[in-house]
Design a protein around this motif. Structure first.
Motif, PDB file in Angstrom:
ATOM      1  N   VAL A 136      99.625  -5.567 -45.798  1.00 24.75           N
ATOM      2  CA  VAL A 136      98.669  -5.334 -46.891  1.00 24.75           C
ATOM      3  C   VAL A 136      99.175  -6.016 -48.154  1.00 24.75           C
ATOM      4  CG1 VAL A 136      97.539  -3.571 -48.288  1.00 24.75           C
ATOM      5  CG2 VAL A 136      97.997  -3.155 -45.844  1.00 24.75           C
ATOM      6  N   GLN A 137      98.204  -6.607 -48.909  1.00 25.07           N
ATOM      7  CA  GLN A 137      98.501  -7.121 -50.241  1.00 25.07           C
ATOM      8  C   GLN A 137      97.404  -6.662 -51.189  1.00 25.07           C
ATOM      9  OE1 GLN A 137      99.046 -11.402 -48.753  1.00 25.07           O
ATOM     10  NE2 GLN A 137     100.333 -11.373 -50.622  1.00 25.07           N
ATOM     11  N   THR A 138      97.744  -6.575 -52.471  1.00 21.57           N
ATOM     12  CA  THR A 138      96.718  -6.313 -53.484  1.00 21.57           C
ATOM     13  C   THR A 138      96.325  -7.634 -54.116  1.00 21.57           C
ATOM     14  OG1 THR A 138      98.387  -5.909 -55.183  1.00 21.57           O
ATOM     15  CG2 THR A 138      97.596  -4.000 -53.953  1.00 21.57           C
ATOM     16  N   HIS A 139      95.132  -7.656 -54.647  1.00 22.62           N
ATOM     17  CA  HIS A 139      94.654  -8.897 -55.264  1.00 22.62           C
ATOM     18  C   HIS A 139      95.559  -9.328 -56.409  1.00 22.62           C
ATOM     19  CE1 HIS A 139      91.016  -8.830 -52.910  1.00 22.62           C
ATOM     20  NE2 HIS A 139      90.731  -7.569 -53.311  1.00 22.62           N
ATOM     21  N   GLY A 140      95.947 -10.578 -56.377  1.00 19.90           N
ATOM     22  CA  GLY A 140      96.771 -11.116 -57.456  1.00 19.90           C
ATOM     23  C   GLY A 140      98.239 -10.738 -57.369  1.00 19.90           C
ATOM     24  N   ASP A 141      98.656 -10.131 -56.273  1.00 16.90           N
ATOM     25  CA  ASP A 141     100.063  -9.700 -56.136  1.00 16.90           C
ATOM     26  C   ASP A 141     100.600 -10.261 -54.821  1.00 16.90           C
ATOM     27  OD1 ASP A 141     102.522  -8.501 -56.096  1.00 16.90           O
ATOM     28  OD2 ASP A 141     101.800  -6.481 -56.530  1.00 16.90           O
ATOM     29  N   MET A 142     101.782 -10.932 -54.901  1.00 11.55           N
ATOM     30  CA  MET A 142     102.363 -11.551 -53.712  1.00 11.55           C
ATOM     31  C   MET A 142     103.133 -10.559 -52.842  1.00 11.55           C
ATOM     32  SD  MET A 142     101.361 -14.624 -53.758  1.00 11.55           S
ATOM     33  CE  MET A 142     102.405 -15.300 -52.512  1.00 11.55           C
ATOM     34  N   ARG A 143     103.379  -9.371 -53.363  1.00 15.19           N
ATOM     35  CA  ARG A 143     104.147  -8.385 -52.585  1.00 15.19           C
ATOM     36  C   ARG A 143     103.342  -7.930 -51.369  1.00 15.19           C
ATOM     37  NH1 ARG A 143     105.778  -4.153 -57.158  1.00 15.19           N
ATOM     38  NH2 ARG A 143     103.595  -4.607 -57.703  1.00 15.19           N
ATOM     39  N   LYS A 144     104.089  -7.707 -50.289  1.00 16.63           N
ATOM     40  CA  LYS A 144     103.455  -7.292 -49.050  1.00 16.63           C
ATOM     41  C   LYS A 144     103.920  -5.896 -48.680  1.00 16.63           C
ATOM     42  CE  LYS A 144     102.845 -11.969 -47.242  1.00 16.63           C
ATOM     43  NZ  LYS A 144     103.068 -12.886 -46.096  1.00 16.63           N
ATOM     44  N   TYR A 145     102.957  -5.173 -48.024  1.00 17.53           N
ATOM     45  CA  TYR A 145     103.224  -3.792 -47.656  1.00 17.53           C
ATOM     46  C   TYR A 145     102.902  -3.592 -46.181  1.00 17.53           C
ATOM     47  CZ  TYR A 145     103.116  -3.108 -52.722  1.00 17.53           C
ATOM     48  OH  TYR A 145     103.343  -3.191 -54.067  1.00 17.53           O
ATOM     49  N   ILE A 146     103.566  -2.606 -45.626  1.00 18.69           N
ATOM     50  CA  ILE A 146     103.296  -2.229 -44.244  1.00 18.69           C
ATOM     51  C   ILE A 146     102.441  -0.967 -44.272  1.00 18.69           C
ATOM     52  CG2 ILE A 146     104.332  -1.523 -42.051  1.00 18.69           C
ATOM     53  CD1 ILE A 146     106.865  -3.002 -42.909  1.00 18.69           C
ATOM     54  N   LEU A 147     101.326  -1.027 -43.591  1.00 20.49           N
ATOM     55  CA  LEU A 147     100.397   0.104 -43.586  1.00 20.49           C
ATOM     56  C   LEU A 147     100.961   1.227 -42.718  1.00 20.49           C
ATOM     57  CD1 LEU A 147      97.617   1.230 -44.429  1.00 20.49           C
ATOM     58  CD2 LEU A 147      96.691   0.173 -42.340  1.00 20.49           C
ATOM     59  N   LYS A 148     101.038   2.424 -43.322  1.00 19.14           N
ATOM     60  CA  LYS A 148     101.562   3.566 -42.601  1.00 19.14           C
ATOM     61  C   LYS A 148     100.475   4.589 -42.269  1.00 19.14           C
ATOM     62  CE  LYS A 148     105.241   3.670 -41.795  1.00 19.14           C
ATOM     63  NZ  LYS A 148     105.950   2.999 -40.688  1.00 19.14           N
ATOM     64  N   ASN A 149      99.444   4.694 -43.193  1.00 21.36           N
ATOM     65  CA  ASN A 149      98.396   5.703 -42.977  1.00 21.36           C
ATOM     66  C   ASN A 149      97.190   5.346 -43.825  1.00 21.36           C
ATOM     67  OD1 ASN A 149      97.228   7.983 -41.937  1.00 21.36           O
ATOM     68  ND2 ASN A 149      98.080   9.335 -43.492  1.00 21.36           N
ATOM     69  N   ILE A 150      96.031   5.789 -43.360  1.00 19.53           N
ATOM     70  CA  ILE A 150      94.772   5.581 -44.097  1.00 19.53           C
ATOM     71  C   ILE A 150      94.250   6.939 -44.521  1.00 19.53           C
ATOM     72  CG2 ILE A 150      92.425   4.683 -43.991  1.00 19.53           C
ATOM     73  CD1 ILE A 150      93.420   2.854 -41.689  1.00 19.53           C
ATOM     74  N   ILE A 151      93.989   7.101 -45.822  1.00 26.76           N
ATOM     75  CA  ILE A 151      93.503   8.383 -46.353  1.00 26.76           C
ATOM     76  C   ILE A 151      92.035   8.188 -46.762  1.00 26.76           C
ATOM     77  CG2 ILE A 151      93.838  10.189 -48.071  1.00 26.76           C
ATOM     78  CD1 ILE A 151      96.727   9.251 -48.354  1.00 26.76           C
ATOM     79  N   HIS A 152      91.181   8.764 -45.950  1.00 28.56           N
ATOM     80  CA  HIS A 152      89.757   8.689 -46.274  1.00 28.56           C
ATOM     81  C   HIS A 152      89.419   9.780 -47.271  1.00 28.56           C
ATOM     82  CE1 HIS A 152      88.970   5.687 -43.200  1.00 28.56           C
ATOM     83  NE2 HIS A 152      89.748   6.406 -42.354  1.00 28.56           N
TER      84      HIS A 152
END
Length: 1469
Positions: free
Chosen positions: A846-862
């Motif tokens: 996962v990345q956010t717009h305009g940010d080069m940092r990357k994340y590993i998805l652990k959970n989705i909170i609806h």
């Protein structure tokens, strides 16, 4: 000192040579021992020439060759001599039971066989007077066949009806006539040669030879020894004024003597208690009383009257000889002692005296006014005889700083009086430290009378004090003329002229110091004490004997001045080096000097001389015992007119033989330095660790690229399975142009708790077309770009290795791969992905717009699942930062767990995020690719090494991990680096090298073997071998980090270019890899494969197989039969086939007696390697594995000299000795059982009195410390280094442990199990197991202090030795002194104690316990100091033997730099 010169002799019969030099049998003494081994002989030599050591050497030879139940019986004429020789034999032959028998033991009452059997149980040497043996033989308590050797001291007594002659006449000769020669003991007689040349008591020498069935042998006195050793004293005759006693009785109180004379003359015999009892008996009709009474009346002699007469006579004699004052003092002393005896305060025995007779004599003395106050006054010096005054003047004039003297006095009581005079006279009492020594009666029935009460009892410690310098003047009777060993003197005075030539010569023999004097006091004219005619005749005989000796010495001196020349050369063709008669002796002395035999050893060659039938001199030379027998002796080729040229000739022959045997190089110099000049083609010095320029390591992927260039469509497949707990496994296929080596499961460390495992397995080979290659390269690009895209050019896809996905069913076909490639292309809005996502791990990063940092998805909170959701709340993503680290091969360092990349969970708004279409599991795999490729690269390097340099070792592919570990230096920070294997390989190399050198160089002494081993195993030698083989390009030194990693492209590796840049590596690193590969070979295939590895990597040495070496060593071992070592075999738990091996293992280099093959140094060299191998083998096999530092410290603790000596002292064989006690008054007998503890040190064969002293001193230190050490070894948490610093036995104690181990190894044909049994017998194995079981910390205090001090400098300030011989030291940490001054036996021991104490302080636990322990140690030190000050311990003045004592710093420099790491090195303190 000039090596070509022998030291001057001080004449001491026990210690020859200079005080600081070791003892050895002189050539004439060795000659006499050899003669005695051939036949019965009477050794006739001057007093003080060392007959005692001949007797000891001959005794040792007899005990080594006779039956174990046989005895050596030493016969001496006096009890005093028996007692002294008992101490000498006991100290020099501690391995054998020694017993002295005399009348003091009430031997007369040993009336049945059981008593004798008990008394002689486990006894091998008996010392007694002749009468004791005669009685034992007469009553058949001892059979002559049980005696192997009889030594007759003062053999000239064997005449007429003397017990010595009766032993031979009644027992020896009858047995010989019966044909029982095999049962006869050998005979060794000892006597002074001048006495034998003269007629002793009218008996000719031939009669004595006949009586002893022996031949008199006088050694050939070599001219050189005659000039060096014989110091005939200056003979001086001094006359004293003779004053008759009538003119000397001027003392006002000397009326006492007159009163006693009057009492004797007027003695009323009818008042005598004895006469009164006889009168009463006659009145009762007792005829016996009547007869006895008649005899008494006729003789007028009763007990009381005889005692008065004896006292008068002795007083009168002293008056005549010494003067009125001594006579008066003597009379008072006797009467005073008698008064105390009667009053019950004095316990001297006085002849079964009835109380009435004692009282009667007391009353008579009382009537003479004997008991006055002045009886206790000191002696007056007012009225001394002219003779005494002359004696005092002589002593004062001859006194000096190093004065030693003997005064021979006729009467025992005169000795007492003269001692009192000299101790009282102000001119002498501070100058002389006076001792007395008088004879002891051999009869137990001798009673003391009134006239003897003032006599001094014999002082047994006098001679010891005289030798140690505590006394410098002895007053003695004729008892010291013969037999008893007395240190030589500067002055000998005869208070009366000698009575015969025998006494004259024997007394003169005591004055053997250089520039000594032999003074005889004679009366001026008018003396009536001696017949002038008789004295004149005796004086002429004395002068003749004296002049004959001087003439002999002068003739020898003149003969050696003759100019004599000889021409003979030996030239080495290859170098032109030249040996001549002129330089041979110098060369030979140099060779012997560098044999490094250590202290206590005189390593100079020993020369002896014989004459041929024409009077020519032939020289024989004997080299030190460390030289093998076939090279040890040589003889001059010609006969010469001078000993000087004969010596040169013998030296020439000996040195030539040494060169022909390979012990000299072609420059005719000893081989010991041969390694110093070898630097090899790489110019690497052996002696100094250095940085060496080498080529960089191989890139293992170059060869893979070359394969692809030749077959671009062919690929080898490997299935990679990545698994972790709680997640589905991921499968990928690795495709490479060449076959990948088998790689064991690899652990990848995600964080401190989570790990992944990568398993690889081979798949079928595949040939790919261009379309397939294109798709696979694009998939590989997609995978790697997901992590490393910033460092990867977009236009390059010439990857050397390809990664493609697969599933559990197997390899995907082309269409499936294309489909998968399209599916994972690009990124998508998070909301589009998460709505359909059921498994977060299937989503990409996962990345956010305009940010080069990357994340590993652990959970989705609806929104509906959040308790805090509101109408405006959107979908949230729980994510963790993707890790920045690229190294997953190593554990996450402690403390990094707090980094957000590992633990922090973030929430992101899904609407602001995008998700990569490549599933997260594949991206994580891409993260792991650098680690996986690095592992494969290392295994490719190991495989290349296996199939190239190591091909002869025959490792198979399953051993690649072993090879890889051996290639990996500790600088890589790998857990599996070479350090443990290097530690093992170092030991294995030392073990194999030692065995190989021992077998291939049978003639080499230990010093050459050690030098060669040090050279062969040195860093420089091993580094050169590494570079010669090209091994340096396989060493892995760089630590893997994964930083700046990028994939390998074929275009970057081809075309291949030779490396132009070089790097620098230390010689130690290059050497370590050789040793680690040897260790790996041993792990894989034992000693056989380790030897193959050594042969492969070190081809310059012609290595032989271990089995061949073992057989060579066994065959080379001597096979002579030895009968006396069964006790040693029981002690060590091994029975030898070749028993001479054990005897060699117990032979010190100082030994110069018979039955000698070699000294123990070669066996100790081998045993040291075997012991290390046994210990290291056990340490390496321990589970869980020990670090190399731990193994290193434990090995040092188990193999250091102090510990080995301690275990040697603790390993004992109990032996019973029964002491017999007879109570003659109660007619009762008893015995107590004494357990004699036999230990290995007692069996050491040597010829040094200093070794004997140090043995007993070391044993005493052991006894003081043993309980404390044993407690620590059983229960302590740390190894007690500081306690061993106070025992520190001399190195020869531990040497014999290793030499015996070497002997066991050879005799058992190299059986390690037999060697391990001996190590276990010593208790070493139990100590090792306890350390391993309980985790005992064996780190040395000096190393521990260095660790605690951190960056602060640790400095040991050595203060030298104190007066007691103890080393003093203090330690500074930084700029502060810690712990104060401490002491230890040796310098290293003192530093150890200082470090131990400083560690306690710096740890903050300097408590009462530490102080108590230190006080206890100080107390032991003080006792040790007192022993040294009392002369009971020998401390070398110039060189002190030092072992490393346990410090073994883990520097591992094989070039001689790390002295502490070589426990055989000695410190020149």
């Amino acid at each position: 000192m000039d090596l070509n010169q022998e030291p001057l002799d001080d004449g001491n019969s026990v210690i020859a040579g200079l005080p600081s030099e070791p003892f050895r049998l002189r050539s004439y003494q060795a000659e006499m021992v050899d003669e005695s081994l051939k036949r019965n002989v009477i050794v006739t030599m001057d007093t003080g020439s060392g007959k005692t050591h001949i007797a000891i050497a001959r005794t040792a030879a007899a005990l080594e060759t006779c039956r174990p139940d046989q005895l050596v019986w030493f016969l001496a004429p006096t009890v005093t001599l028996c007692e002294q020789q008992y101490e000498v034999f006991k100290s020099h032959l501690p391995a054998f039971g020694v017993r002295a028998l005399s009348g003091k033991d009430n031997v007369d009452y040993w009336t049945d066989q059981a008593i004798w059997d008990a008394a002689l149980k486990n006894i091998r040497v008996v010392l007694s007077t002749h009468q004791v043996l005669l009685d034992a033989l007469t009553h058949a308590f001892v059979k002559l066949s049980r005696i192997a050797l009889i030594i007759f001291d003062e053999a000239h007594h064997c005449t007429l009806k003397h017990p010595a002659n009766r032993i031979m006449t009644h027992f020896y000769k009858p047995l010989a006539l019966k044909g029982g020669r095999d049962l006869l003991p050998q005979i060794l007689g000892l006597s002074a040669s001048p006495v034998m040349r003269a007629k002793a008591d009218g008996v000719d020498l031939k009669e004595i030879e006949h009586n002893l069935n022996a031949t008199a042998k006088t050694p050939k006195i070599h001219r050189s020894e005659l000039l060096r050793f014989v110091h005939k004293p200056e003979l001086v005759k001094i006359a004293y004024p003779f004053i008759p006693s009538a003119r000397s009785t001027h003392s006002p109180n000397f009326a006492l003597l007159s009163a006693l004379k009057q009492a004797y003359a007027e003695y009323d015999i009818m008042t005598d208690p004895y006469v009164c009892s006889l009168v009463q008996g006659r009145a009762r009709g007792d005829q016996g009383s009547t007869d006895q009474l008649i005899k008494v009346f006729a003789s007028r002699e009763t007990w009381c009257r005889k005692h008065i007469k004896a006292l008068i006579d002795k007083t009168q004699a002293m008056l005549d000889e010494l003067g009125a004052s001594p006579a008066e003092w003597y009379l008072r002393q006797c009467i005073g002692q008698y008064a105390r005896l009667v009053q019950g305060s004095y316990h001297q025995q006085l002849v079964d005296l009835p109380t009435r007779e004692k009282q009667h004599l007391y009353n008579i003395l009382g009537r003479c006014h004997a008991f006055k106050e002045w009886e206790c006054l000191p002696m007056s010096l007012d009225h001394l005889s002219g003779k005494v005054q002359t004696l005092i003047d002589v002593l004062i004039s001859e006194s000096g700083p190093n004065f030693t003297g003997l005064v021979f006095v006729e009467q025992r009581i005169w000795v007492t009086a003269l001692a009192e005079i000299l101790a009282t006279d102000p001119r002498t009492k501070s100058t002389f430290k006076i001792g007395t020594f008088v004879g002891t009666s051999t009869s137990t029935k001798r009673k003391t009378n009134l006239a003897d009460l003032a006599e001094l009892r014999n002082q047994r410690e006098t001679l010891d004090d005289f030798r140690s310098g505590k006394k410098n003047l002895i007053l003695t009777t004729s008892v010291l003329e013969e037999g008893i060993d007395v240190s030589s003197c500067h002055l000998v005075v005869c208070f009366e002229p000698p009575k015969n030539l025998k006494s004259f010569i024997q007394r003169r023999g005591r004055a053997r110091k250089e520039k000594s004097k032999y003074i005889i006091l004679i009366p001026e004219s008018g003396s009536i004490l001696h017949s002038p005619e008789k004295w004149h005749l005796l004086e002429e005989d004395m002068k003749k004997a004296y002049v004959d000796d001087l003439r002999e010495a002068k003739a020898a001196e003149e003969q050696e001045k003759i100019d004599e020349y000889g021409h003979r050369v030996y030239q080495v063709p290859s170098t032109g080096a030249l040996l001549t008669l002129d330089n041979a002796t110098q060369h030979l002395y140099h060779f012997c000097a560098i044999l490094r035999s250590g202290p206590y050893v005189d390593s100079r060659p020993q020369f002896s001389f014989t004459e041929d039938s024409y009077g020519g001199i032939i020289a024989h030379v004997t080299l030190p015992i460390s030289v093998v027998p076939n090279l040890r002796k040589a003889t001059s080729l010609e006969a010469w007119g001078t000993e000087r040229m004969a010596r040169n000739d013998a030296a020439f022959q000996a040195y030539k033989a040494l060169h022909l045997a390979g012990l000299l190089n072609d420059n005719l110099l000893p081989l010991v330095d041969e390694g110093k000049d070898e630097q090899g083609e790489f110019n690497i010095q052996d002696r100094t660790p250095s940085l060496i320029e080498v080529l960089p390591s191989f890139d293992p992927w170059v060869a893979v690229a070359e394969v692809q260039a030749s077959a671009p469509q062919l690929y080898y497949q490997s299935l990679l399975t990545v698994a972790t707990d709680g997640e589905n496994s991921l499968r990928m296929v690795l495709l490479t142009p060449s076959e990948m080596p088998d790689m064991p499961p690899t652990t990848l460390f995600w964080n401190e708790t989570k790990t992944y495992t990568v398993n690889a397995s081979p798949l079928a080979t595949v040939t790919l077309d261009d379309e397939e290659l294109t798709v696979m390269r694009s998939i590989t690009l997609k995978l790697l770009c997901s992590v490393f895209g910033s460092r990867m050019p977009e236009d390059r896809e010439d990857f050397l290795y390809l990664f493609v996905p697969c599933d559990g069913k197997g390899f995907w076909n082309l269409e499936t791969l294309k489909s998968w490639r399209q599916k994972v292309e690009g990124i998508k809005p998070a909301l589009d992905i998460v709505q359909r996502c059921t498994n977060p791990s299937s989503c990409g990063w996962v990345q956010t717009h305009g940010d080069m940092r990357k994340y590993i998805l652990k959970n989705i909170i609806h929104p509906s699942t959040s308790a805090f959701s509101s109408e405006n709340a959107g979908t949230r993503l729980e994510v963790m930062r993707a890790p920045k680290r690229r190294d997953f091969l190593h554990r996450v360092p402690a403390g990094n767990s707090g980094n957000e990349a590992y633990t922090t969970v973030h929430q992101l708004d899904a609407a602001e995020c995008v998700v990569d279409c490549l599933p997260s599991s594949y991206t994580i795999f891409a993260l792991f690719v650098p680690s996986i490729i690095h592992r494969y690269g290392n295994f490719l390097l190991a495989e290349r090494l296996r199939t190239s340099i190591l091909r002869p070792v025959t490792f198979n592919r399953s051993h690649l991990s072993l090879i890889l570990t051996a290639m990996t230096s500790s600088a890589t920070n790998e857990e599996d680096n070479y350090q443990r294997m290097e530690f093992l390989g170092d030991c294995v190399l030392k073990y194999i090298t030692s065995i190989h050198l021992m077998a291939s160089r049978l003639a080499w002494p230990e010093s050459l073997l050690t030098a060669r081993k040090g050279h062969t195993n040195s860093n420089g030698f091993l580094a050169r071998a590494t570079m010669a083989a090209g091994l340096e390009r396989f060493i892995i030194t760089k630590r893997f980090t994964g930083l700046k990693w990028k994939p390998t492209y074929v275009g970057d590796l081809i075309p291949t270019e030779q490396p132009t840049e070089s790097i620098f590596q230390s010689s130690k690193l290059l050497a370590d890899v050789v040793e680690s590969l040897i260790g790996a070979s041993y792990i894989q295939g034992g000693i056989t494969k380790a030897l193959t590895c050594i042969q492969t990597l070190l081809p310059l040495e012609s290595w032989m197989s271990i089995s061949n070496a073992n057989q060579i060593l066994y065959n080379a071992a001597p096979s002579e039969e030895v009968t006396h070592i069964s006790a040693v075999e029981k002690l060590i738990g091994y029975t030898f086939t070749k028993k001479m091996l054990l005897l060699e293992a117990l032979t010190h280099a100082s030994y110069n007696g018979p039955t000698s093959n070699c000294s123990y140094e070669r066996l100790e060299f081998l045993g040291d390697a075997v012991l290390d191998f046994i210990i290291v083998k056990r340490l390496f096999a321990h589970s869980p594995p020990l670090s190399h530092q731990t193994m290193h410290s434990i090995r040092t603790a188990m193999a250091n000299a102090s510990f080995l000596a301690f275990r040697m002292f603790e390993t004992i064989l109990p032996e019973e000795k029964i002491n017999i006690y007879i109570d003659e008054t109660m007619h009762a007998r008893s015995g107590d059982l004494e357990i004699m503890q036999r230990a290995l040190w007692q069996f050491l064969r040597h010829s040094s009195p200093h070794i004997t002293e140090n043995q007993f001193a070391a044993k005493a230190r052991h006894e003081k410390s043993r309980e404390e050490i044993l407690e620590e070894m059983r229960n302590g948490k740390e190894y007690p280094w500081q306690l061993f610093a106070f025992t520190d036995a001399e190195k020869f104690h531990s040497d014999i442990v290793e030499s015996v181990l070497g002997a066991v190894y050879i005799d058992s044909h190299g059986s390690i199990s037999a060697c391990e049994a001996f190590v276990a017998k010593l208790g070493i194995s139990d100590c090792l197991e306890r350390i391993l079981r309980d985790g005992v910390d064996c780190l040395h205090p000096k190393e521990r202090l260095g660790i605690i001090a951190v960056e602060k400098k640790v400095e040991y300030v050595n203060l030298g030795r104190n007066k007691g011989g103890m080393w003093q030291c203090r330690v500074r940490v930084g700029d502060k002194e810690v712990g104060g001054v401490v002491e230890g036996m040796k310098r290293l021991g003192a530093e150890t104690v200082a470090a131990w104490k400083a560690v306690g302080i710096l740890r903050g636990v300097e408590c009462e316990e530490t102080e108590v322990v230190m006080e206890k140690r100080k107390s032991n030190v003080r006792r040790w100091q007192r022993s040294v000050e009392n002369g009971n311990v020998h401390v070398g003045k110039e060189k002190v033997e030092m072992e490393h004592g346990g410090v073994d710093v883990d520097v591992d420099l094989k070039d001689g730099d790390d002295i502490l790491n070589q426990k055989d090195m000695m410190d020149d303190d």
